[in-house]
Design a protein around this motif. Sequence first.
Motif, PDB file in Angstrom:
ATOM      1  N   PHE A 153     -11.428  31.861  22.766  1.00  0.00           N
ATOM      2  CA  PHE A 153     -11.079  31.056  21.592  1.00  0.00           C
ATOM      3  C   PHE A 153     -11.236  29.570  21.874  1.00  0.00           C
ATOM      4  O   PHE A 153     -11.768  28.827  21.043  1.00  0.00           O
ATOM      5  N   TRP A 154     -10.758  29.106  23.044  1.00  0.00           N
ATOM      6  CA  TRP A 154     -10.883  27.675  23.350  1.00  0.00           C
ATOM      7  C   TRP A 154     -12.343  27.245  23.408  1.00  0.00           C
ATOM      8  O   TRP A 154     -12.708  26.184  22.890  1.00  0.00           O
ATOM      9  N   LEU A 155     -13.184  28.074  24.019  1.00  0.00           N
ATOM     10  CA  LEU A 155     -14.601  27.733  24.122  1.00  0.00           C
ATOM     11  C   LEU A 155     -15.260  27.754  22.745  1.00  0.00           C
ATOM     12  O   LEU A 155     -16.082  26.879  22.421  1.00  0.00           O
ATOM     13  N   ALA A 156     -14.902  28.735  21.918  1.00  0.00           N
ATOM     14  CA  ALA A 156     -15.446  28.793  20.563  1.00  0.00           C
ATOM     15  C   ALA A 156     -15.027  27.566  19.757  1.00  0.00           C
ATOM     16  O   ALA A 156     -15.849  26.964  19.036  1.00  0.00           O
ATOM     17  N   LEU A 157     -13.776  27.175  19.885  1.00  0.00           N
ATOM     18  CA  LEU A 157     -13.292  26.001  19.152  1.00  0.00           C
ATOM     19  C   LEU A 157     -13.983  24.729  19.644  1.00  0.00           C
ATOM     20  O   LEU A 157     -14.343  23.851  18.849  1.00  0.00           O
ATOM     21  N   ALA A 158     -14.199  24.626  20.961  1.00  0.00           N
ATOM     22  CA  ALA A 158     -14.905  23.470  21.508  1.00  0.00           C
ATOM     23  C   ALA A 158     -16.338  23.406  20.975  1.00  0.00           C
ATOM     24  O   ALA A 158     -16.838  22.334  20.609  1.00  0.00           O
ATOM     25  N   LEU A 159     -17.009  24.552  20.918  1.00  0.00           N
ATOM     26  CA  LEU A 159     -18.365  24.601  20.372  1.00  0.00           C
ATOM     27  C   LEU A 159     -18.364  24.209  18.899  1.00  0.00           C
ATOM     28  O   LEU A 159     -19.254  23.482  18.434  1.00  0.00           O
ATOM     29  N   TRP A 160     -17.406  24.700  18.162  1.00  0.00           N
ATOM     30  CA  TRP A 160     -17.302  24.390  16.735  1.00  0.00           C
ATOM     31  C   TRP A 160     -17.102  22.887  16.522  1.00  0.00           C
ATOM     32  O   TRP A 160     -17.748  22.288  15.651  1.00  0.00           O
ATOM     33  N   LEU A 161     -16.232  22.273  17.296  1.00  0.00           N
ATOM     34  CA  LEU A 161     -16.000  20.834  17.183  1.00  0.00           C
ATOM     35  C   LEU A 161     -17.236  20.039  17.605  1.00  0.00           C
ATOM     36  O   LEU A 161     -17.612  19.057  16.963  1.00  0.00           O
ATOM     37  N   ASP A 162     -17.882  20.483  18.695  1.00  0.00           N
ATOM     38  CA  ASP A 162     -19.086  19.797  19.163  1.00  0.00           C
ATOM     39  C   ASP A 162     -20.175  19.841  18.096  1.00  0.00           C
ATOM     40  O   ASP A 162     -20.897  18.866  17.879  1.00  0.00           O
ATOM     41  N   GLY A 163     -20.294  20.993  17.429  1.00  0.00           N
ATOM     42  CA  GLY A 163     -21.296  21.128  16.380  1.00  0.00           C
ATOM     43  C   GLY A 163     -21.046  20.237  15.192  1.00  0.00           C
ATOM     44  O   GLY A 163     -21.964  19.969  14.411  1.00  0.00           O
ATOM     45  N   ARG A 164     -19.819  19.756  15.032  1.00  0.00           N
ATOM     46  CA  ARG A 164     -19.477  18.856  13.939  1.00  0.00           C
ATOM     47  C   ARG A 164     -19.377  17.404  14.376  1.00  0.00           C
ATOM     48  O   ARG A 164     -18.870  16.562  13.655  1.00  0.00           O
ATOM     49  N   GLY A 165     -19.870  17.141  15.573  1.00  0.00           N
ATOM     50  CA  GLY A 165     -19.894  15.766  16.051  1.00  0.00           C
ATOM     51  C   GLY A 165     -18.565  15.243  16.548  1.00  0.00           C
ATOM     52  O   GLY A 165     -18.424  14.043  16.783  1.00  0.00           O
ATOM     53  N   ARG A 166     -17.591  16.118  16.748  1.00  0.00           N
ATOM     54  CA  ARG A 166     -16.263  15.696  17.219  1.00  0.00           C
ATOM     55  C   ARG A 166     -16.185  15.920  18.730  1.00  0.00           C
ATOM     56  O   ARG A 166     -15.459  16.782  19.217  1.00  0.00           O
ATOM     57  N   GLN A 167     -16.950  15.115  19.463  1.00  0.00           N
ATOM     58  CA  GLN A 167     -17.090  15.343  20.895  1.00  0.00           C
ATOM     59  C   GLN A 167     -15.788  15.127  21.665  1.00  0.00           C
ATOM     60  O   GLN A 167     -15.512  15.849  22.623  1.00  0.00           O
ATOM     61  N   TYR A 168     -15.001  14.119  21.271  1.00  0.00           N
ATOM     62  CA  TYR A 168     -13.737  13.903  21.982  1.00  0.00           C
ATOM     63  C   TYR A 168     -12.828  15.121  21.841  1.00  0.00           C
ATOM     64  O   TYR A 168     -12.230  15.585  22.818  1.00  0.00           O
ATOM     65  N   GLY A 169     -12.735  15.652  20.615  1.00  0.00           N
ATOM     66  CA  GLY A 169     -11.919  16.840  20.401  1.00  0.00           C
ATOM     67  C   GLY A 169     -12.468  18.049  21.136  1.00  0.00           C
ATOM     68  O   GLY A 169     -11.708  18.844  21.682  1.00  0.00           O
ATOM     69  N   ALA A 170     -13.798  18.176  21.143  1.00  0.00           N
ATOM     70  CA  ALA A 170     -14.419  19.300  21.856  1.00  0.00           C
ATOM     71  C   ALA A 170     -14.074  19.251  23.339  1.00  0.00           C
ATOM     72  O   ALA A 170     -13.743  20.278  23.946  1.00  0.00           O
ATOM     73  N   GLY A 171     -14.139  18.072  23.927  1.00  0.00           N
ATOM     74  CA  GLY A 171     -13.814  17.938  25.340  1.00  0.00           C
ATOM     75  C   GLY A 171     -12.354  18.242  25.616  1.00  0.00           C
ATOM     76  O   GLY A 171     -12.021  18.893  26.620  1.00  0.00           O
ATOM     77  N   ALA A 172     -11.463  17.757  24.721  1.00  0.00           N
ATOM     78  CA  ALA A 172     -10.035  18.013  24.913  1.00  0.00           C
ATOM     79  C   ALA A 172      -9.734  19.506  24.866  1.00  0.00           C
ATOM     80  O   ALA A 172      -8.973  20.034  25.684  1.00  0.00           O
ATOM     81  N   VAL A 173     -10.343  20.216  23.913  1.00  0.00           N
ATOM     82  CA  VAL A 173     -10.133  21.658  23.810  1.00  0.00           C
ATOM     83  C   VAL A 173     -10.745  22.375  25.014  1.00  0.00           C
ATOM     84  O   VAL A 173     -10.166  23.321  25.558  1.00  0.00           O
TER      85      VAL A 173
END
Length: 399
Positions: A153-173
């Motif tokens: 789930f964490w990796l999926a959420l990070a990918l989802w955030l990265d795909g939306r340009g939310r790199q800081y959030g993706a890294g935090a997750v």
Amino acid sequence: VALLSVGIIAVAIGQREIASLGSGERRPEEFMAFYTVGRMLNESSYRLYDSTEFLTQYDRLFPREAGGAPLYAHAPFEALAFRPFAYLPFKAALVAWQVTSIALVSVGFALIWRSGTALPGRSLPLALVLALSFQPISVALIFTGQVSALVFFWLALALWLDGRGRQYGAGAVLSLCLAKPTLLILLLPMLAVGRRWRTLVGFLAGTLVLAGVSLLLMGWQGNVDYVLTLLRFGRVTTASDEAFSPPSLYVDLNSFTRMLTGWPGSASLLTVAVIGVMLAPALVGAWRRAPDGWTRGWALVWASTITWTTLLNIYVPRYDTVIVVLGVLLMVDALLAAGPRGLHGLPQALFALLYVVAWIEPVPLRGGLLQPYTVILAALGVHQLWLARTALRTGSASP
């Protein structure tokens, strides 16, 4: 329809578990350890990595039969996830954890599916049922009460955030995946070589927060004990003939070589290092060429890196290979986006083999065991890496 399908699977697993536990058919020993951790925290006992204290508490709940001693080697912050389940009776806690695992996998799967540009929404229910019936998910993860659904789930959420340009959030997750540090063995180098600095900054910030939580929970000594436990665990899985689980559970190239040849840990690690050196130019080249932003090429880079993470490693059980499903989704989306015939032929054959071979136990050979699941994972990883490099080289890595 998807929720109904998932609900049916959850009820079926719940009924099966209640029956098997009630009859004493099996002992889900790893979840028994997780349950012990939750009970210790609920009773204000934080010496999770003190083997004497942990075994005392474990034996109080689950008197041991003949066999090895259980061990808790997960991150301190992950232990918080077990607390609410430990308020329940054990059998109810196991079923509740399994249902939670199904939900985590389902939500993570749906996040990636819905974020794809070419994945058909109407096919989500069937795809989700297929994913949940995949052996590393249905049996190795859910049935045995493992915790890899959290990393999924964490990796999926990070990918989802990265795909939306939310790199800081993706890294935090992504920092939450430190609960399984070995699964970051290639992902962090990928981000560094690919110059994904905002993602790395987010990861560092998340790591600092998790370190603070771990310190508040366990104190300095508890965290030192955790590091020592990890080192001990690493020595056992790489340099000795001991094992915490049957060899058939492992799929990484280190374990694959040891099972196949009977070589000692040092020789198998050298083999993994040689393979890693041979693959490094292709991996690093793909990481470096990927343009900034979320593109089809970047999705394929993620997919190949996830698959090779499960192989170029020292310790990856079957249940941790659930993350390969995320790479498969990214790959399918990229192939469909490239054209209607992109998913024909070899990719379809690889997906079918992946699903079927995952159910096959290691095959006895003269002097060793062949893990066929590792072979198909390697074939998938090679093809994904070839697709990523082709997309980046031909300029077809556009959004």
